[in-house]
Design a protein around this motif. Structure first.
Motif, PDB file in Angstrom:
ATOM      1  N   ASN A 210       0.802  -1.225   0.000  1.00 17.78           N
ATOM      2  CA  ASN A 210       0.000   0.000   0.000  1.00 17.78           C
ATOM      3  C   ASN A 210       0.835   1.274   0.000  1.00 17.78           C
ATOM      4  OD1 ASN A 210      -2.985  -0.870   0.349  1.00 17.78           O
ATOM      5  ND2 ASN A 210      -1.929  -2.103   1.877  1.00 17.78           N
ATOM      6  N   CYS A 211       2.149   1.118  -0.125  1.00 21.95           N
ATOM      7  CA  CYS A 211       3.048   2.279  -0.104  1.00 21.95           C
ATOM      8  C   CYS A 211       3.254   2.798  -1.526  1.00 21.95           C
ATOM      9  CB  CYS A 211       4.387   1.873   0.498  1.00 21.95           C
ATOM     10  SG  CYS A 211       5.478   3.261   0.887  1.00 21.95           S
ATOM     11  N   PRO A 212       3.093   4.102  -1.776  1.00 27.80           N
ATOM     12  CA  PRO A 212       3.302   4.636  -3.124  1.00 27.80           C
ATOM     13  C   PRO A 212       4.783   4.711  -3.470  1.00 27.80           C
ATOM     14  CG  PRO A 212       2.813   6.413  -1.595  1.00 27.80           C
ATOM     15  CD  PRO A 212       2.626   5.141  -0.829  1.00 27.80           C
ATOM     16  N   ALA A 213       5.081   4.692  -4.744  1.00 30.54           N
ATOM     17  CA  ALA A 213       6.472   4.799  -5.199  1.00 30.54           C
ATOM     18  C   ALA A 213       7.100   6.086  -4.691  1.00 30.54           C
ATOM     19  CB  ALA A 213       6.522   4.748  -6.723  1.00 30.54           C
ATOM     20  N   GLY A 214       8.356   6.009  -4.292  1.00 29.82           N
ATOM     21  CA  GLY A 214       9.068   7.166  -3.765  1.00 29.82           C
ATOM     22  C   GLY A 214       8.991   7.283  -2.264  1.00 29.82           C
ATOM     23  N   SER A 215       8.281   6.362  -1.603  1.00 26.55           N
ATOM     24  CA  SER A 215       8.130   6.394  -0.150  1.00 26.55           C
ATOM     25  C   SER A 215       8.771   5.162   0.476  1.00 26.55           C
ATOM     26  CB  SER A 215       6.642   6.466   0.227  1.00 26.55           C
ATOM     27  OG  SER A 215       6.045   7.638  -0.264  1.00 26.55           O
ATOM     28  N   ALA A 216       8.758   5.135   1.818  1.00 25.78           N
ATOM     29  CA  ALA A 216       9.404   4.040   2.542  1.00 25.78           C
ATOM     30  C   ALA A 216       8.494   3.476   3.614  1.00 25.78           C
ATOM     31  CB  ALA A 216      10.708   4.529   3.174  1.00 25.78           C
TER      32      ALA A 216
END
Length: 286
Positions: A210-216
């Motif tokens: 559920n994490c968007p690209a560019g996040s951690a």
């Protein structure tokens, strides 16, 4: 019986994919970004120039003076390139010099990607916390992004490498729920039954999915609780698994947790089905 440690961290560490997962730079290291596509790059003298994004660049072209930042001027540049840049150091090449309106010769570029190799886990595997830093780097999917191209003078391929950086956006913070003992291990009682062999896998995988690209997804301590126990985790494009200082990510020692097909892991002669790696990625892109 000590379990294999895949991530005892004495400082912050990231596990990420190739390409933009490492927040790769939009210009080669030490170069000056001068214009975005459609603009004019202003510089004096003769310099190597390129156009690219996230560590993937067009073959370098030597130019003198100002030039237009366009895809036409940089064959081989990624279609979504964001910056033109130049090397502040004066170019010593004369064979490939071109004016701001000329196009460089076509050259193919390729970006390298990393893939995880399968690894098996067994109940007899062991490792001390003092050696866990090196074991984590060899078992995780962690690499710098890279691109290669032929040099403008026809020389050997040029590789542009970008070191990983911690992301500025954290989509989920997961607190540890287990505690290491005095030997920096988990007590055997933690996973006495197969049902308790990977208690953190579900919430870790859900956070990654559920994490968007560019996040951690960031793993942190919670008071005296400083460990997580997981089975295989599948990363996706652009998402970083950040294991913060003081946290240890332990791998399940139950072979069945890694089975690519039912009962295939930890059994000799199981063919190509075998075992899943602890941390892996499939069909990802930058």
């Amino acid at each position: 019986m000590a379990r294999t440690l895949f991530g005892a961290l004495f400082g912050a560490m990231t596990i990420a994919l190739s390409g933009s997962a490492f927040a790769a730079a939009d210009a080669p290291s030490g170069w000056t970004k001068c214009a975005q596509p459609g603009g004019t790059c202003t510089m004096s003298g003769t310099h190597d120039t390129t156009l690219g994004k996230a560590g993937v660049f067009a073959p370098f072209v030597t130019r003198t003076g100002n030039f237009s930042c366009t895809l036409a001027n940089f064959p081989g540049a990624p279609s979504n390139a964001t910056w033109c840049s130049y090397n502040p150091a004066a170019s010593t090449s004369s064979s490939s010099s071109s004016s701001s309106s000329s196009s460089s010769s076509s050259s193919s570029s390729s970006s390298s990607s990393s893939s995880s190799s399968s690894s098996s886990s067994s109940s007899s595997s062991s490792s001390s916390s003092s050696s866990s830093s090196s074991s984590s780097s060899s078992s995780s999917s962690s690499s710098s992004s890279s691109s290669s191209s032929s040099s403008s003078s026809g020389g050997p391929a040029i590789y542009n490498l970008n070191q990983p950086t911690l992301p500025t956006s954290v989509c989920a913070t997961l607190a540890a729920q287990l505690t290491k003992n005095s030997n920096n291990e988990l007590d055997d009682s933690v996973d006495t039954s197969p049902a308790s062999s990977q208690p953190d896998t579900s919430r870790l995988q859900s956070a990654i999915d559920n994490c968007p690209a560019g996040s951690a997804v960031k793993l942190v301590t919670n008071g005296s609780q400083n460990a997580l126990l997981t089975g295989p985790l599948q990363l996706k494009s652009g998402v970083t698994l950040w294991i913060d200082s003081g946290v240890t990510l332990f791998a399940s020692r139950n072979p069945d947790d890694y089975a690519a097909t039912s009962g295939s892991c930890g059994i000799e002669g199981s063919g190509n089905s075998g075992c899943k790696p602890l941390i892996y990625a499939i069909n990802t892109d930058g």
